[in-house]
Design an enzyme around this catalytic site. Structure first.
Site, mmCIF file in Angstrom:
data_model
loop_
_atom_site.group_PDB
_atom_site.id
_atom_site.type_symbol
_atom_site.label_atom_id
_atom_site.label_comp_id
_atom_site.label_asym_id
_atom_site.label_seq_id
_atom_site.Cartn_x
_atom_site.Cartn_y
_atom_site.Cartn_z
ATOM 1 N N GLY A 23 -6.985 -5.927 7.298
ATOM 2 C CA GLY A 23 -7.943 -6.941 6.860
ATOM 3 C C GLY A 23 -7.585 -7.497 5.493
ATOM 4 O O GLY A 23 -7.694 -8.690 5.235
ATOM 5 N N ARG A 27 -3.397 -4.930 1.226
ATOM 6 C CA ARG A 27 -2.871 -3.871 2.096
ATOM 7 C C ARG A 27 -1.625 -4.376 2.832
ATOM 8 O O ARG A 27 -0.686 -3.622 3.068
ATOM 9 C CB ARG A 27 -3.932 -3.375 3.073
ATOM 10 N N ARG A 46 -4.540 -19.389 0.944
ATOM 11 C CA ARG A 46 -5.778 -18.623 0.679
ATOM 12 C C ARG A 46 -5.505 -17.176 0.281
ATOM 13 O O ARG A 46 -6.357 -16.298 0.470
ATOM 14 C CB ARG A 46 -6.701 -18.618 1.902
ATOM 15 N N ARG A 90 -4.038 -4.700 15.089
ATOM 16 C CA ARG A 90 -4.922 -4.612 13.930
ATOM 17 C C ARG A 90 -4.859 -3.193 13.377
ATOM 18 O O ARG A 90 -4.874 -2.217 14.138
ATOM 19 C CB ARG A 90 -6.354 -4.970 14.344
ATOM 20 N N SER A 93 -10.078 -0.381 8.772
ATOM 21 C CA SER A 93 -10.949 0.754 8.506
ATOM 22 C C SER A 93 -12.205 0.615 9.361
ATOM 23 O O SER A 93 -12.500 -0.456 9.886
ATOM 24 C CB SER A 93 -11.318 0.814 7.021
ATOM 25 N N ASP A 208 -15.695 5.610 6.269
ATOM 26 C CA ASP A 208 -17.032 6.090 5.925
ATOM 27 C C ASP A 208 -17.708 6.532 7.219
ATOM 28 O O ASP A 208 -17.224 6.213 8.299
ATOM 29 C CB ASP A 208 -17.855 5.014 5.197
ATOM 30 N N ARG A 221 -9.026 3.473 0.183
ATOM 31 C CA ARG A 221 -8.913 2.639 1.375
ATOM 32 C C ARG A 221 -7.623 1.835 1.338
ATOM 33 O O ARG A 221 -6.979 1.620 2.349
ATOM 34 C CB ARG A 221 -10.065 1.634 1.452
HETATM 35 N N1 HPA Z 1 -19.387 -1.335 9.127
HETATM 36 C C1 HPA Z 1 -18.598 -2.319 9.527
HETATM 37 N N2 HPA Z 1 -17.303 -2.344 9.284
HETATM 38 C C2 HPA Z 1 -16.767 -1.310 8.636
HETATM 39 C C3 HPA Z 1 -17.534 -0.246 8.206
HETATM 40 C C4 HPA Z 1 -18.925 -0.266 8.463
HETATM 41 O O1 HPA Z 1 -19.663 0.663 8.111
HETATM 42 N N3 HPA Z 1 -16.724 0.615 7.556
HETATM 43 C C5 HPA Z 1 -15.477 0.094 7.613
HETATM 44 N N4 HPA Z 1 -15.505 -1.077 8.268
#
Ligand code: HPA
Length: 237
Positions: A23, A27, A46, A90, A93, A208, A221
């Site tokens: 994303g 990274r 961008r 893709r 995270s 998370d 991250r």
């Molecule tokens: N929500 C949506 N996208 C995410 C999250 C989340 O908690 N953590 C990492 N990407």
């Protein structure tokens, strides 16, 4: 038709047939700086940085998707349709919906459930579940095995909303649809691959967990997701 509105190179050859898509643009830069040789940058529009290089002597590209389905929808469409890219992996995270997926665990999205209207609006697709490309998933499973990296293979949730007023909703999505984690892009990527007859897969690292409230820092991250990156980089050809 080249360049496209969001990718500046006019030379298709500058982009490999397989593109890894984190994303975050930084990274993408981290992956190019850390793992690739003979790197050439092909996009900075961008600040959505895109690079092509070699990994173990084989070509691969890496370009950011930005956050959310509208953003990955634009970049994946342009890469598939106008730059003749065949495979997009893709690498992102996700937030775990169950204690079974722990921080830094790697998840391969076998398929994705979403309440998003993306697929219906884009191409009249009515289902709320889309599968990743099986042939890519088989290769990624083999590479994870060879590298000795454990990987969950599960259904995930693609959401349009990061901050929900009803935080507890995740429990119902887990119970009803079997999604073990949430991210915000795979549904649009898988849909674009399907309509354009291309290939897509999604590897995620748990950053998370909504059930246990554990979280990683943004610095972790950016840099610590190397297991997932190593699996995906084996796609170079
Ligand atoms: N929500 C949506 N996208 C995410 C999250 C989340 O908690 N953590 C990492 N990407």
């Amino acid at each position: 038709m080249l360049p496209t509105p969001h990718i500046e190179t006019t030379n298709k050859e500058e982009i490999a047939k397989t593109v890894l898509m984190p994303g975050d643009p930084l990274r993408a830069k981290f992956i190019a700086d850390t793992f690739l040789e003979d790197v050439k940058q092909f996009n900075s529009v961008r600040n959505v940085l895109g690079y092509t290089g070699t990994y173990k002597g084989k070509r691969i590209s890496v370009m950011a998707s930005g956050m959310g389905m509208p953003s990955i929808g634009i970049y994946s469409y342009e890469l598939f349709k106008f730059y003749d890219v065949e495979n997009i992996i893709r690498i992102g995270s996700c937030g775990g919906y169950t204690p079974d997926v722990k921080l830094y665990d790697v998840i391969l999205a076998k398929d994705v459930w979403s309440e998003s209207s993306f697929a219906k609006v884009q191409g009249g697709y009515e289902s709320d579940i889309i599968e990743g490309t099986e042939a890519l998933n088989q290769r990624l499973k083999k590479y994870a095995d060879e590298l000795g990296i454990p990987m969950h293979v599960e259904r995930i949730h693609s959401s349009d909303v990061f901050y929900r007023e009803n935080y507890e909703e995740y429990k119902e999505i887990y119970a009803k649809h079997g999604c073990v984690a949430v991210e915000m892009e795979a549904f649009a990527l898988f849909h674009n691959a399907k309509v354009l007859e291309k290939n897509a897969a999604c590897l995620l690292t748990v950053s998370d967990n909504l059930a246990t409230h554990e979280a990683t820092t943004s610095e972790e991250r950016q840099n610590a997701f190397t297991n997932m990156m190593k699996i995906a980089l084996e796609m170079a050809e």
